[in-house]
Design a protein around this motif. Structure first.
Motif, PDB file in Angstrom:
ATOM      1  N   MET A   1     -48.569  77.634  31.637  1.00 26.95           N
ATOM      2  CA  MET A   1     -47.321  77.040  32.190  1.00 26.95           C
ATOM      3  C   MET A   1     -47.226  75.575  31.607  1.00 26.95           C
ATOM      4  O   MET A   1     -45.907  75.228  31.291  1.00 26.95           O
ATOM      5  CB  MET A   1     -47.061  76.933  33.725  1.00 26.95           C
ATOM      6  CG  MET A   1     -47.050  78.239  34.363  1.00 26.95           C
ATOM      7  SD  MET A   1     -45.555  79.268  33.884  1.00 26.95           S
ATOM      8  CE  MET A   1     -44.266  78.301  34.414  1.00 26.95           C
ATOM      9  N   VAL A   2     -48.289  74.714  31.655  1.00 26.63           N
ATOM     10  CA  VAL A   2     -48.040  73.448  31.111  1.00 26.63           C
ATOM     11  C   VAL A   2     -47.806  73.532  29.596  1.00 26.63           C
ATOM     12  O   VAL A   2     -46.781  72.533  28.994  1.00 26.63           O
ATOM     13  CB  VAL A   2     -49.353  72.672  31.315  1.00 26.63           C
ATOM     14  CG1 VAL A   2     -49.492  71.512  30.673  1.00 26.63           C
ATOM     15  CG2 VAL A   2     -49.698  72.381  32.842  1.00 26.63           C
ATOM     16  N   ALA A   3     -48.313  74.436  28.909  1.00 32.46           N
ATOM     17  CA  ALA A   3     -48.186  74.636  27.264  1.00 32.46           C
ATOM     18  C   ALA A   3     -46.807  74.796  27.176  1.00 32.46           C
ATOM     19  O   ALA A   3     -46.041  74.501  26.205  1.00 32.46           O
ATOM     20  CB  ALA A   3     -49.088  75.705  26.961  1.00 32.46           C
ATOM     21  N   VAL A   4     -46.387  75.892  28.196  1.00 29.57           N
ATOM     22  CA  VAL A   4     -44.616  76.289  27.769  1.00 29.57           C
ATOM     23  C   VAL A   4     -43.726  75.275  28.075  1.00 29.57           C
ATOM     24  O   VAL A   4     -42.746  75.028  27.201  1.00 29.57           O
ATOM     25  CB  VAL A   4     -44.684  77.512  28.516  1.00 29.57           C
ATOM     26  CG1 VAL A   4     -43.015  78.010  28.521  1.00 29.57           C
ATOM     27  CG2 VAL A   4     -45.458  78.722  28.318  1.00 29.57           C
ATOM     28  N   THR A   5     -44.037  74.502  29.268  1.00 32.84           N
ATOM     29  CA  THR A   5     -43.069  73.166  29.377  1.00 32.84           C
ATOM     30  C   THR A   5     -43.036  72.347  28.607  1.00 32.84           C
ATOM     31  O   THR A   5     -42.212  71.883  28.209  1.00 32.84           O
ATOM     32  CB  THR A   5     -43.507  72.798  30.880  1.00 32.84           C
ATOM     33  OG1 THR A   5     -43.709  73.903  31.888  1.00 32.84           O
ATOM     34  CG2 THR A   5     -42.633  71.775  31.354  1.00 32.84           C
ATOM     35  N   ALA A   6     -44.329  71.963  28.078  1.00 34.03           N
ATOM     36  CA  ALA A   6     -44.281  70.929  26.971  1.00 34.03           C
ATOM     37  C   ALA A   6     -43.874  71.403  25.596  1.00 34.03           C
ATOM     38  O   ALA A   6     -43.129  70.515  24.923  1.00 34.03           O
ATOM     39  CB  ALA A   6     -45.892  70.550  26.577  1.00 34.03           C
ATOM     40  N   THR A   7     -44.000  72.602  25.064  1.00 34.25           N
ATOM     41  CA  THR A   7     -43.140  73.276  24.153  1.00 34.25           C
ATOM     42  C   THR A   7     -41.687  72.923  24.189  1.00 34.25           C
ATOM     43  O   THR A   7     -40.986  72.638  23.165  1.00 34.25           O
ATOM     44  CB  THR A   7     -43.778  74.720  23.723  1.00 34.25           C
ATOM     45  OG1 THR A   7     -44.957  74.545  23.645  1.00 34.25           O
ATOM     46  CG2 THR A   7     -42.923  74.976  22.648  1.00 34.25           C
ATOM     47  N   CYS A   8     -41.160  73.499  25.574  1.00 33.28           N
ATOM     48  CA  CYS A   8     -39.703  73.381  25.540  1.00 33.28           C
ATOM     49  C   CYS A   8     -39.309  72.053  25.450  1.00 33.28           C
ATOM     50  O   CYS A   8     -38.287  71.566  24.979  1.00 33.28           O
ATOM     51  CB  CYS A   8     -39.451  74.067  26.809  1.00 33.28           C
ATOM     52  SG  CYS A   8     -39.676  75.788  27.035  1.00 33.28           S
ATOM     53  N   GLY A   9     -40.127  70.841  26.258  1.00 31.86           N
ATOM     54  CA  GLY A   9     -39.528  69.452  26.218  1.00 31.86           C
ATOM     55  C   GLY A   9     -39.563  69.181  24.785  1.00 31.86           C
ATOM     56  O   GLY A   9     -38.660  68.352  24.402  1.00 31.86           O
TER      57      GLY A   9
END
Length: 555
Positions: free
Chosen positions: A20-28
Motif C-alpha cells: 500500500m505504501v508503494a502504491v500510494t508513493a507511486t500515485c503521489g
C-alpha cells in the motif's frame, strides 16, 4: 504452531502495508509530476515572458530589441540537430530564420505582410520557381533539421530552399524569403534541398524600396559617419567599406549598457564602441539606408559544431546571430538588375574549445539526449512504419535465394550487424553512457533517501501500534536530526538532559519535555509513553516547518 501462524499473519500484514505504501508513493509521484509538467515553464522563451526581470539569455527571437541593458548569459542548449545527406556542411554556415525591415530607433520587427501559402503534398513542397531549380552554378545541400525549443514555427534554412519535406499541411513563404509553419510546437523536423549559390536577381517595387529605406529620427552624427565610412563609388563598394569599419574599429562583447539609454544606436557607435551582433547588424543596416541602399536585418543561427559521436551538426541557442542583407543594384552586384547580398559586420568572437574532456562528455550527452528524443519521446507511426519496412526488407533479403553459396544466413546476419553497428552503434553507445551516469547518481543518493523514507515509515508504525521501549532510541535519534537541520547539534559528551538545558528558550521547552518522556521509557520502563513520544516528535517537526516559513516571510 500457534506462534508460527501468528508470525505468518504478521508477515502478511507487513507485506500488505508495504504494498500500500508503494502504491500510494507511486500515485503521489505521478500527481506531483503532472502538476510540474503543467505549471513549470518548459522553454526559456516562456520563462522570459513570466519573469521579465530575469537575466537575458542568448537565443533566437522574431524581433531585435536594442533597448535591453546588462550582460547577456550564454544559453548552450541545443536547438538544431542537422543531418547532412550529401556531403560535409561548409563552415560558418548561416541558418536564416527571419528578416526584419521595420526599425523604430530601438526595435527591429517585421510588419504583417501577405505571403504565399505553399501546400504540401504528402509532406513534399516545391519552394523555388523553375528558374531557381534549373540553376547549374554553385552546389546543392541536402539535409535534415530537428528543431527543438523553438515554438515559433520558423524553419531555419541554410542556402536558398528549393524543396522541403515536412509533416505539416501548409508552409508560408513570406515576402522576405522566410519559411514558416503553422505548427508552433516545441519540436519540428523537416528536410531541405537548398542551393548554395548567390540569389538570383529580383526586382524591387517602389513600396518595397520605401520600406527598406525607411528610418526613424536619428542622431545627425550617424548620417555623417555613414558618409565618411562609405565614401564614393558603387553601392557594393560602399557597403563593404561600412562592413570593414565595424569589423575593424569595434569590439564584440556580450555586455550591454549598464542602464537604459535613450538612443542605444548612438551609444554603441560613439560611446561604448562594443556590443553583440544585434548592434553591429543594426548599425550597418541603418547606415546603408542613410546612404540610400535598401537593407534589412536577418536573424537566425551561425556555425554550430559537428558531433562525431552522433554524426550530427549541433547548433546551440548561443549560436544565435544577426547579420545584414542589402539590395545591391548595378553591374557589381553580379546581375543585370539587383539582388540581395549578405554582409556580416560583427567581429569574430572567442572560439569555443571543443577538444577537452568536458566538451567530449557533452557530445556523448547530447547524442544520448537526441537518441532519447527521437526513439522515445517522438516515436510515432511514421517511425513504426519505417522500422517495419526495414524489417520486412531484411526478411525478404534473407529468404531470397542467392547464386553465391557464401550468401547464407550467417553472412547476412553479419552484414546486417555491421550495417546496424555503423548507423546506430554510436547513438546507443551514448545512450548507454548516459544510463551509466544516471545509475551512478542513483547509487550516490538513493541510500540517503531510502533511509529517510524508512524512518518516516517506522514513525507511522510506532504511532499505529504503540511501539516498544526499544523504539525510544529511534525516536530520539530522529529528534536529533530535526534539531541538526535547525543548526543545533548535540555534542557526544552531553547527556540528553544537558543538551536540552543548553538550547535556546524556544527550543528548550519542547526538547526538555521530549527528553523527560524519553528517559521515562528508557530507564523507567514506561512502555505506554512510546506513543506519546512519537506524537511529540511529529509536533516538533511541524513546529520546525512553521518557524522556517515564518523566517522566510520575515526575510
Amino acid at each position: 504452531r500457534a506462534d508460527r501462524g501468528g508470525a505468518e499473519h504478521a508477515c502478511a500484514r507487513v507485506g500488505w502495508r508495504l504494498a500500500m505504501v508503494a502504491v500510494t508513493a507511486t500515485c503521489g509521484i505521478l500527481v506531483i509530476t503532472l502538476g510540474l509538467f503543467l505549471i513549470v515553464p518548459r522553454t526559456a522563451r516562456m520563462a522570459a515572458i513570466l519573469f521579465p526581470n530575469a537575466r537575458r539569455l542568448t537565443g533566437f527571437s522574431d524581433f531585435v530589441d536594442l533597448g535591453g541593458f546588462g550582460k547577456i548569459s550564454r544559453d548552450d542548449r541545443a536547438v538544431l540537430h542537422v543531418l547532412s545527406y550529401s556531403r560535409p556542411l561548409p563552415p560558418d554556415l548561416k541558418w536564416r530564420g527571419r528578416a526584419l525591415s521595420r526599425f523604430d530607433g530601438k526595435v527591429w520587427s517585421e510588419p504583417a505582410l501577405p505571403g504565399r501559402a505553399i501546400p504540401t503534398v504528402r509532406g513534399y513542397a516545391e519552394i523555388a520557381d523553375l528558374s531557381q531549380r534549373s540553376r547549374r552554378d554553385g552546389r546543392r545541400l541536402i539535409y535534415r533539421v530537428d528543431a527543438q525549443n523553438s515554438g515559433t514555427g520558423t524553419l531555419f534554412i541554410a542556402g536558398i530552399p528549393e524543396f522541403v519535406n515536412a509533416d505539416v499541411g501548409t508552409l508560408l513563404l513570406t515576402s522576405d524569403g522566410s519559411l514558416r509553419s503553422a505548427q508552433t510546437g516545441e519540436s519540428l523536423r523537416y528536410e531541405v534541398s537548398a542551393h548554395t549559390g548567390p540569389p538570383l536577381a529580383v526586382p524591387l517595387t517602389s513600396s518595397e524600396r520605401s520600406r527598406y529605406l525607411e528610418l526613424p529620427p536619428l542622431d545627425i552624427r550617424i548620417y555623417s559617419l555613414a558618409r565618411q565610412w562609405s565614401g564614393g563609388g558603387a553601392p557594393l563598394d560602399r557597403a563593404l567599406r561600412i562592413e570593414r569599419h565595424l569589423q575593424r574599429d569595434f569590439k564584440y562583447a556580450l555586455d550591454g549598457p549598464e542602464k537604459p539609454v535613450r538612443d542605444p544606436l548612438s551609444d554603441f557607435l560613439f560611446v561604448r564602441k562594443q556590443g553583440y551582433c544585434e548592434y553591429f547588424a543594426s548599425a550597418m543596416a541603418v547606415m546603408l539606408r542613410a546612404e540610400g541602399i535598401p537593407s534589412r536585418v536577418a536573424t537566425g543561427f551561425q556555425s554550430g559544431y559537428f558531433n562525431d559521436v552522433s554524426g550530427l551538426y549541433v547548433v546551440r541557442a548561443s549560436d544565435a546571430h544577426a547579420w545584414v542583407e542589402a539590395w545591391i543594384e548595378g553591374p557589381q552586384s553580379g546581375s543585370a538588375g539587383g539582388r540581395w547580398v549578405t554582409f556580416d559586420p560583427t567581429p569574430f568572437g572567442p572560439a569555443a574549445n571543443r577538444t577537452g574532456l568536458f566538451s567530449r562528455i557533452n557530445m556523448y550527452l547530447d547524442a544520448a539526449d537526441h537518441a532519447w528524443q527521437e526513439w522515445v519521446v517522438s516515436y510515432d507511426l511514421t517511425q513504426q512504419v519505417a522500422m517495419a519496412a526495414r524489417f520486412e526488407a531484411a526478411l525478404r533479403a534473407w529468404n531470397r535465394p542467392s547464386a553465391t553459396p557464401s550468401r547464407n544466413w550467417t553472412a547476412l546476419a553479419a552484414a546486417a550487424a555491421k550495417s546496424w553497428g555503423k548507423s546506430w552503434g554510436k547513438s546507443w553507445g551514448a545512450a548507454l553512457l548516459a544510463a551509466l551516469l544516471f545509475a551512478a547518481v542513483v547509487a550516490r543518493f538513493a541510500s540517503r533517501f531510502w533511509r529517510a523514507w524508512r524512518k518516516k515509515v517506522r514513525l507511522r508504525q510506532i504511532i499505529r501500534s504503540g511501539g516498544s521501549p526499544s523504539d525510544a532510541s529511534v525516536l530520539y535519534e530522529r529528534m536529533l536530526e530535526v534539531l541538526a537541520r535547525r543548526g543545533f547539534r548535540k555534542p557526544p559528551w552531553f547527556t540528553p538532559a544537558e543538551f536540552a538545558r543548553h538550547l535556546p528558550l524556544e527550543e528548550n521547552i519542547q526538547v526538555a519535555e521530549f527528553t523527560d518522556v524519553y528517559n521515562s521509557i528508557r530507564f523507567g520502563g514506561d512502555r505506554s509513553a512510546t506513543l506519546r513520544l512519537a506524537e511529540m516528535l511529529q509536533e516538533l517537526e511541524r513546529t520546525g516547518q512553521h518557524r522556517a516559513v515564518d523566517h522566510l516571510t520575515i526575510q
